[in-house]
Design an enzyme around this catalytic site. Structure first.
Site, PDB file in Angstrom:
ATOM      1  N   GLY A 231       0.843  -1.191   0.000  1.00 56.51           N
ATOM      2  CA  GLY A 231       0.000   0.000   0.000  1.00 56.51           C
ATOM      3  C   GLY A 231       0.875   1.235   0.000  1.00 56.51           C
ATOM      4  O   GLY A 231       2.078   1.143   0.255  1.00 56.51           O
TER       5      GLY A 231
ATOM      6  N   CYS B 188       5.070  -6.409   1.636  1.00 49.91           N
ATOM      7  CA  CYS B 188       5.411  -4.987   1.642  1.00 49.91           C
ATOM      8  C   CYS B 188       4.720  -4.259   2.790  1.00 49.91           C
ATOM      9  O   CYS B 188       4.989  -4.549   3.937  1.00 49.91           O
ATOM     10  CB  CYS B 188       5.090  -4.394   0.274  1.00 49.91           C
ATOM     11  SG  CYS B 188       6.004  -2.876  -0.014  1.00 49.91           S
ATOM     12  N   TYR B 189       3.778  -3.360   2.524  1.00 45.00           N
ATOM     13  CA  TYR B 189       3.083  -2.690   3.627  1.00 45.00           C
ATOM     14  C   TYR B 189       2.476  -3.731   4.572  1.00 45.00           C
ATOM     15  O   TYR B 189       2.479  -3.560   5.789  1.00 45.00           O
ATOM     16  CB  TYR B 189       1.981  -1.763   3.089  1.00 45.00           C
ATOM     17  CG  TYR B 189       1.252  -1.007   4.187  1.00 45.00           C
ATOM     18  CD1 TYR B 189       1.751   0.191   4.674  1.00 45.00           C
ATOM     19  CD2 TYR B 189       0.086  -1.516   4.765  1.00 45.00           C
ATOM     20  CE1 TYR B 189       1.111   0.876   5.704  1.00 45.00           C
ATOM     21  CE2 TYR B 189      -0.562  -0.848   5.798  1.00 45.00           C
ATOM     22  CZ  TYR B 189      -0.045   0.350   6.260  1.00 45.00           C
ATOM     23  OH  TYR B 189      -0.673   1.020   7.271  1.00 45.00           O
TER      24      TYR B 189
ATOM     25  N   HIS C 118       7.845  -8.136  -3.723  1.00 45.48           N
ATOM     26  CA  HIS C 118       6.556  -8.522  -4.313  1.00 45.48           C
ATOM     27  C   HIS C 118       6.669  -9.854  -5.074  1.00 45.48           C
ATOM     28  O   HIS C 118       7.130  -9.879  -6.203  1.00 45.48           O
ATOM     29  CB  HIS C 118       6.071  -7.437  -5.283  1.00 45.48           C
ATOM     30  CG  HIS C 118       5.686  -6.183  -4.571  1.00 45.48           C
ATOM     31  ND1 HIS C 118       4.437  -5.995  -4.027  1.00 45.48           N
ATOM     32  CD2 HIS C 118       6.390  -5.065  -4.297  1.00 45.48           C
ATOM     33  CE1 HIS C 118       4.387  -4.818  -3.449  1.00 45.48           C
ATOM     34  NE2 HIS C 118       5.558  -4.224  -3.591  1.00 45.48           N
TER      35      HIS C 118
ATOM     36  N   GLU D 133       4.325 -11.480  -6.329  1.00 43.52           N
ATOM     37  CA  GLU D 133       3.258 -11.602  -7.336  1.00 43.52           C
ATOM     38  C   GLU D 133       3.673 -11.093  -8.709  1.00 43.52           C
ATOM     39  O   GLU D 133       3.048 -11.440  -9.706  1.00 43.52           O
ATOM     40  CB  GLU D 133       1.983 -10.875  -6.853  1.00 43.52           C
ATOM     41  CG  GLU D 133       2.076  -9.357  -6.741  1.00 43.52           C
ATOM     42  CD  GLU D 133       2.682  -8.865  -5.423  1.00 43.52           C
ATOM     43  OE1 GLU D 133       3.368  -9.643  -4.747  1.00 43.52           O
ATOM     44  OE2 GLU D 133       2.469  -7.679  -5.092  1.00 43.52           O
TER      45      GLU D 133
ATOM     46  N   VAL E 207     -17.919 -11.123 -25.007  1.00 46.29           N
ATOM     47  CA  VAL E 207     -17.589 -12.346 -24.271  1.00 46.29           C
ATOM     48  C   VAL E 207     -18.450 -12.497 -23.004  1.00 46.29           C
ATOM     49  O   VAL E 207     -19.036 -13.554 -22.762  1.00 46.29           O
ATOM     50  CB  VAL E 207     -16.103 -12.343 -23.829  1.00 46.29           C
ATOM     51  CG1 VAL E 207     -15.740 -13.648 -23.151  1.00 46.29           C
ATOM     52  CG2 VAL E 207     -15.197 -12.076 -25.001  1.00 46.29           C
ATOM     53  N   ASP E 208     -18.531 -11.431 -22.210  1.00 41.48           N
ATOM     54  CA  ASP E 208     -19.181 -11.562 -20.906  1.00 41.48           C
ATOM     55  C   ASP E 208     -20.659 -11.910 -21.042  1.00 41.48           C
ATOM     56  O   ASP E 208     -21.143 -12.861 -20.426  1.00 41.48           O
ATOM     57  CB  ASP E 208     -19.039 -10.267 -20.091  1.00 41.48           C
ATOM     58  CG  ASP E 208     -17.589  -9.856 -19.925  1.00 41.48           C
ATOM     59  OD1 ASP E 208     -16.722 -10.701 -20.141  1.00 41.48           O
ATOM     60  OD2 ASP E 208     -17.342  -8.679 -19.588  1.00 41.48           O
TER      61      ASP E 208
ATOM     62  N   LYS F  36     -11.489 -11.738 -16.519  1.00 41.04           N
ATOM     63  CA  LYS F  36     -11.801 -11.920 -17.938  1.00 41.04           C
ATOM     64  C   LYS F  36     -11.274 -13.239 -18.516  1.00 41.04           C
ATOM     65  O   LYS F  36     -11.993 -13.945 -19.219  1.00 41.04           O
ATOM     66  CB  LYS F  36     -11.170 -10.749 -18.722  1.00 41.04           C
ATOM     67  CG  LYS F  36     -11.660 -10.630 -20.136  1.00 41.04           C
ATOM     68  CD  LYS F  36     -12.937  -9.877 -20.143  1.00 41.04           C
ATOM     69  CE  LYS F  36     -13.464  -9.579 -21.507  1.00 41.04           C
ATOM     70  NZ  LYS F  36     -14.644  -8.701 -21.393  1.00 41.04           N
TER      71      LYS F  36
END
Ligand code: XMP
Length: 510
Positions: free
Chosen positions: A55, A82-83, A169, A171, A226-227, A366
C-alpha cells in the site's frame, strides 16, 4: 458456495488483483476485500489463509490503515507483503523504520530454503523491491528468512503461528520464483487442495442458478461480447426457456457478427430474440458527425429498442448481467449489488421491472470467463472475441455514418482480422481493427485515377486498456492486408498504420 478460499486484504496496493489471480492460477479460489472490511469478511467467508497487500502508506503515519488485533488470534495463516509485512511487524510488537533511499527494482536476495515458504528454492534469488520503509526489529516469535544488501529483514516467519511476510513482491514476474513462494504459502502452509477448476465452477454455478430462479423468468441483454455471451450460455444451460435474451443488432456490428451470435444461440433452448434495428439506428445517425453525439444517440436508441422488446415479453423476475470481478472491485462496493453501468447500454431500461439481479460471472476475471466459456462449449468465435465498443463501427466510421461507409469498413476490417488470425497473432494483439477515415486522396489503379477513402489500421497491446502500446505487427502481415484490401474492397485506395501509443492517443479514433 462452500469452497476453500484465500482472502486478500487490500491496503491500496497496485497489485491487489494480480495477487488474487496468482492464487487462482494455483486452482484455489481467492477474493480481495478492502482492509476496512477485513474482519467481517473473514467471518463471512471463512478463508483458510490471508494475504495482506502492499500500500502507499507508512505504518507510523497518522491515520494509516490498521487491522483489528483480533485478526492475529484467529488461527488463520497470514502472508504479509510490503506494507502488509510492515503492518504485521508493527502490530505484533516489532519495529519499522524509514530509510533515506527507496530500494527499487530487481534485487539480489538471499533466502533460507529451510523455510516452508521457500521449499526447493536456491539460496540466491532475484526479487522485486519497491519500498522506503522496512522492518528493523522482528516481532517476538519471528525469525529472518531472507535478506538483501540494504534490507536485512527482507522476509520473516513465525512458523508456529503460520505467519509469513516478504518485503518484496512475489506476485510480479520480476521476482523470479515468486509464483512458487505464493504456491508454497497457499498449498503447503494453508493446506489448500487446489480443486477450484472451471469445470467445478460451471457445475456449481448452474446448480445455484437453478435453485435461485426456479420456474421464474430471467431477461438478459446480449451484446455478443464475451461476458454477456458466456452469461447467456451458462444461464440457458441452467434454466432453458425461462431465459429470454434480447440481442439488439444496431447494424454497427462487424462483418457476419450478428449472424454468428444468432448461430451460437438460436435453437439452444433459450428464448432468443434477434432485433434487427439497423434502419432505426441509421436514421437517427443521419447527418450526425460529432463522436460524442453519435455515442449518445446510439446509447439512447439501444435502450428504446430494448424497452420496445421488453414490453412485449411481460413479466420478468430477474435481470441477468455479465458483470465480472474487476467491475465489482472497481466499483469499490465489494459485496453490494452493482448495476453494471454498461458502456454499451448507458443504463438500465426503465420499463423492465425485476425483483433481483443474476450475475453468474461476478467472481471471475476476464480470462477465467473465457475459460468458462470454453468449458461450457460456447462457440470459440464468441469466446475469443476481442473487446468491441458499444457504439460499434459507429465510432470507427469518421464523421457521418452511412450504410455505404459501414459496408466498406466491414469488408476491410474483415480482411485485416483474417490476416492477423492467419499470422497466428489474434490472441497476442489485444485489440485490432480498421477505421474508415473521412479523408480522400488521389490514387492510380491500372490506367485510372482514383479519388477514394484512406483506411487506417490500428492494433494495440495492453493489459488494462487504460494505457496501450501500438502492436508491432510484422510488415509482411500489414503488406498482405493492405494489398488485399485495395484489391478486394471498392473505394479504398490508401492504407495507413497507426503507430500512436495511449497516451497520448486513445485506442479508438473517435
Ligand atoms: P479508448 O479509445 O478510450 O478506448 O482508448 C479504451 C477501450 O474502450 C473501448 N471504448 C468503448 N467501449 N463504449 C464502449 O463500450 C464506448 O463508447 C467506447 N469508447 C471506447 C475501446 O474499444 C477500448 O477497448
Amino acid at each position: 458456495m462452500d469452497r476453500e478460499m484465500i482472502l486478500v486484504i487490500d491496503f491500496g496496493g497496485q497489485y491487489n488483483q494480480l495477487i488474487t489471480r496468482r492464487v487462482r492460477e494455483k486452482n484455489v479460489y481467492c477474493e480481495v476485500v478492502p482492509y476496512t472490511k477485513a474482519l467481517e469478511s473473514i467471518k463471512k467467508l471463512k478463508p483458510i489463509g490471508l494475504i495482506f497487500t502492499g500500500g502507499p502508506n507508512s505504518v507510523y503515519e497518522e491515520g494509516s490503515p490498521e487491522l483489528p488485533e483480533e485478526i492475529y488470534s484467529l488461527n488463520i495463516p497470514i502472508l504479509g507483503l510490503c506494507y502488509g509485512m510492515q503492518l504485521m511487524a508493527k502490530q505484533l510488537g516489532g519495529n519499522v523504520a524509514s530509510s533515506d533511499v527507496r530500494e527499487f527494482g530487481k534485487t539480489k536476495t538471499n533466502i533460507d530454503p529451510s523455510s516452508p515458504l521457500f521449499t526447493d528454492l536456491a539460496v540466491e534469488q532475484i526479487t522485486w523491491m519497491s519500498h522506503v520503509d522496512f522492518v528493523k526489529e522482528l516481532p517476538k516469535g519471528f525469525r529472518t528468512i531472507a535478506a538483501t544488501d540494504s534490507c536485512p529483514i527482507a522476509a520473516m516467519e513465525d512458523r508456529e503461528r503460520k505467519f509469513y511476510a516478504m518485503q518484496y513482491h512475489p506476485e510480479v514476474n520480476h521476482t523470479e520464483n515468486g509464483h512458487d513462494m505464493i504456491e508454497n504459502f497457499v498449498k503447503d502452509i494453508c493446506g489448500a487442495k487446489g480443486d477450484w477448476t472451471m469445470a467445478n465452477y460451471a457445475q456449481e454455478a448452474i446448480e445455484t442458478i437453478k435453485k435461485t430462479v426456479g420456474n421464474k423468468k430471467v431477461l438478459l441483454a446480449l451484446s455478443g461480447g464475451v461476458d454477456s455471451s458466456v452469461a447467456a450460455k451458462l444461464i440457458s444451460d441452467a434454466i432453458g426457456e425461462n431465459l429470454t435474451c434480447i440481442f439488439v443488432d444496431h447494424g454497427l456490428m462487424r462483418k457476419n457478427e450478428g449472424q454468428e451470435v444468432e448461430d451460437a444461440f438460436k435453437g439452444s433452448g433459450m428464448h432468443f430474440i434477434h432485433v434487427k434495428a439497423e434502419e432505426r439506428f441509421l436514421k437517427r445517425l443521419e447527418g450526425v458527425t460529432d463522436p460524442e453525439d453519435k455515442r449518445k444517440i446510439i446509447g439512447e436508441e439501444f435502450i428504446r429498442v430494448f424497452e420496445d422488446e421488453g414490453r412485449k415479453i411481460g413479466v420478468v423476475n430477474f435481470l441477468a448481467q455479465g458483470t465480472i470481478y474487476p467491475d465489482v472491485i472497481e466499483s469499490g462496493l465489494g459485496d453490494a449489488a452493482v448495476i453494471k453501468s454498461h458502456h454499451n447500454v448507458g443504463g438500465l431500461p426503465s420499463v423492465v421491472d425485476f425483483d433481483d439481479l443474476i450475475e453468474p460471472l461476478r467472481d471471475l476475471f476476464k480470462d477465467e470467463v473465457r475459460q468458462l466459456g470454453l468449458e461450457i462449449g460456447l462457440d470459440e468465435k464468441l469466446v475469443w472475441r476481442q473487446p468491441f465498443p458499444g457504439p460499434g463501427l459507429g465510432i470507427r466510421v469518421m464523421g457521418e455514418v452511412t450504410k455505404e461507409k459501414l459496408d466498406i469498413l466491414r469488408d476491410a476490417d474483415a480482411i485485416f482480422r483474417e490476416e492477423v488470425a492467419n499470422a497466428g497473432l489474434d490472441r497476442d494483439i489485444n485489440q485490432y481493427f480498421a477505421v474508415l477515415t473521412n479523408n480522400r486522396t488521389v490514387g492510380v489503379m491500372g490506367d485510372f485515377r482514383t479519388y477514394d477513402y484512406t483506411l487506417a489500421l490500428r492494433g494495440v497491446t495492453t493489459t488494462d486498456f487504460m494505457t496501450a502500446d501500438w502492436a508491432r505487427i510484422p510488415y509482411e502481415v500489414l503488406d498482405k492486408t493492405a494489398t488485399r484490401i485495395v484489391n478486394e474492397v471498392d473505394h479504398i485506395n490508401r492504407i495507413v498504420y497507426d503507430i500512436t501509443s495511449k497516451p497520448p492517443g486513445t485506442i479508438e479514433w473517435e
